[in-house]
Design an enzyme around this catalytic site. Structure first.
Site, mmCIF file in Angstrom:
data_model
loop_
_atom_site.group_PDB
_atom_site.id
_atom_site.type_symbol
_atom_site.label_atom_id
_atom_site.label_comp_id
_atom_site.label_asym_id
_atom_site.label_seq_id
_atom_site.Cartn_x
_atom_site.Cartn_y
_atom_site.Cartn_z
ATOM 1 N N HIS A 138 0.835 -1.208 0.000
ATOM 2 C CA HIS A 138 0.000 0.000 0.000
ATOM 3 C C HIS A 138 0.867 1.253 0.000
ATOM 4 C CE1 HIS A 138 0.158 1.353 4.297
ATOM 5 N NE2 HIS A 138 0.253 0.065 4.595
ATOM 6 N N ASP A 150 5.730 1.855 7.286
ATOM 7 C CA ASP A 150 4.326 1.523 7.023
ATOM 8 C C ASP A 150 3.734 2.567 6.071
ATOM 9 O OD1 ASP A 150 1.812 0.418 7.084
ATOM 10 O OD2 ASP A 150 1.262 1.308 9.007
ATOM 11 N N GLU A 184 -5.418 2.029 2.091
ATOM 12 C CA GLU A 184 -5.293 0.814 2.903
ATOM 13 C C GLU A 184 -5.587 1.094 4.359
ATOM 14 O OE1 GLU A 184 -3.171 -2.179 5.467
ATOM 15 O OE2 GLU A 184 -2.964 -0.002 5.373
ATOM 16 N N GLU A 185 -5.095 2.225 4.844
ATOM 17 C CA GLU A 185 -5.244 2.537 6.265
ATOM 18 C C GLU A 185 -6.688 2.799 6.667
ATOM 19 O OE1 GLU A 185 -3.001 2.000 8.220
ATOM 20 O OE2 GLU A 185 -1.029 2.438 7.395
ATOM 21 N N ASP A 212 4.104 -5.549 4.102
ATOM 22 C CA ASP A 212 3.491 -4.403 4.788
ATOM 23 C C ASP A 212 3.669 -4.467 6.297
ATOM 24 O OD1 ASP A 212 1.902 -2.220 5.543
ATOM 25 O OD2 ASP A 212 0.050 -3.366 5.472
#
Length: 357
Positions: A138, A150, A184-185, A212
């Site tokens: 991501h 991240d 994604e988050e 990830d």
């Protein structure tokens, strides 16, 4: 009064949030598997007092729920992210009635709703161009730091793996596609949208490799519940240098991941999708979703190893004579419920910034 809130619920999978005083105040509600976020784009606030803030729907046992990481902001939307040491100082000053004053210099601008997107690239296959191997990471990040571990390092791994493949293996048997997912988050929205929008690609995907969880070298690989994953993954891993694979522990057939990162979007759709899980380097303790997630945390030797690993796995998956088996394992009994576990279901992406559906 409350101008915004966020909290995590561990032990369950959140499927949505609605109602309560948050809905009465016209708040926008958003959820991921473990997080509930509520905020107002119009300046509304929730009056202080007792009552139901928001109702959360979920899968799992309510006996396992633990509320964590609660953040409440005032009606002006002010929430300050401070590290542990600074927070400790402020806490001690306040506790001893020293009335600390925090001065905040902020230059950010509220832009309202803005579009997000996926970034897709591919190396076209020459023998089976309509079959795919997907590399996955991501592209978005949390807002506390620079998003290095991240998921900047996962993005680096996939970029470098594609560079290697383009140089060394420019004419793959199958098409090798890389997805740098957005959103994604907020609930795997980019990869879920891809799964929903491109069913033919999903149907014809040989394997997905996702990274990830930090800058460390890959040390764990699960078969994600695919019954014959042992056969093809061990074959593909046999081509990887021993100095890389000697660190990797495998779990076959494993259990399907229900969330956490984008491979789960594909697993739910029955695609053999695998998380290249990294050595911690204190990822979960210090850099994950914090203001410490900065460029200086990159361990480049480990990132290099992960790029080599990914490139070789993609090569082997592309060159395989046939599509691998998608047969699923018999799911075990959940000891908490006494019922057979379900295979994760496909979930719709949240495309408009409102509450996840």
């Amino acid at each position: 009064d409350v101008g915004g809130f966020q909290f995590d619920l561990s032990g369950i999978n959140i499927t949505g949030a609605s109602g309560g005083s948050a809905a009465d105040a016209g708040f926008t509600l958003s959820t991921s598997e473990s997080t509930v976020l509520g905020f107002s784009l119009t300046g509304n606030s929730i009056p202080s007092g007792e009552g139901v803030l928001v109702s959360v729907s979920f899968t799992g046992s309510p006996d396992e729920i633990c509320v964590e990481d609660v953040v409440i902001s005032d009606p002006f939307g002010v929430a300050i992210d401070v590290n542990l040491e600074d927070y400790g100082t402020l806490y001690r000053l306040a506790k001893n009635d020293k009335k600390p004053v925090v001065k905040v210099l902020a230059t950010s601008t509220e832009l309202g709703d803005v579009p997000t997107f996926n970034t897709i690239a591919q190396i076209k296959g020459v023998e089976k161009p309509n079959e795919y191997v997907i590399l996955s990471a991501h592209f978005d990040s949390w807002d506390g730091g620079q998003g290095t571990t991240d998921n900047g390092t996962g993005t680096l791994v996939m970029l470098e793996a594609m560079r290697i493949l383009k140089k060394i293996y420019p004419n793959p048997k199958r098409t090798i596609l890389v997805g740098h997912w957005g959103g994604e988050e907020q609930g795997l929205n980019g990869s879920r949208a891809f799964v929903e929008d491109y069913p033919t690609i999903v149907k014809n995907t040989q394997a997905v490799f996702n990274q990830d969880n930090g800058t460390g070298r890959v040390v764990n690989l699960s078969g994600q519940g695919f019954l014959y994953s042992y056969e093809f993954l061990t074959d593909w891993l046999s081509a990887v240098p021993r100095e890389i694979t000697k660190h990797i522990e495998t779990d076959f057939p494993g259990l399907p991941g229900g969330g956490g990162s984008d491979y789960a979007s594909f697993v739910a759709a029955g695609v053999p999708a695998f998380s290249l899980s990294s050595l911690s380097w204190d990822y979960g303790t210090f850099t994950w979703h914090t203001n410490l997630d900065t460029y200086d945390k990159v361990v480049f030797d480990d990132v290099r190893s992960n790029a080599i690993l990914t490139a070789i796995l993609a090569y082997k998956a592309s060159e395989a004579a046939e599509m691998v088996s998608r047969e699923k394992r018999v799911m075990p009994i959940n000891p908490r419920t006494g019922r057979i576990r379900d295979w994760p279901s496909v979930r719709k992406p949240n495309r408009d910034g409102s509450n996840a559906r």
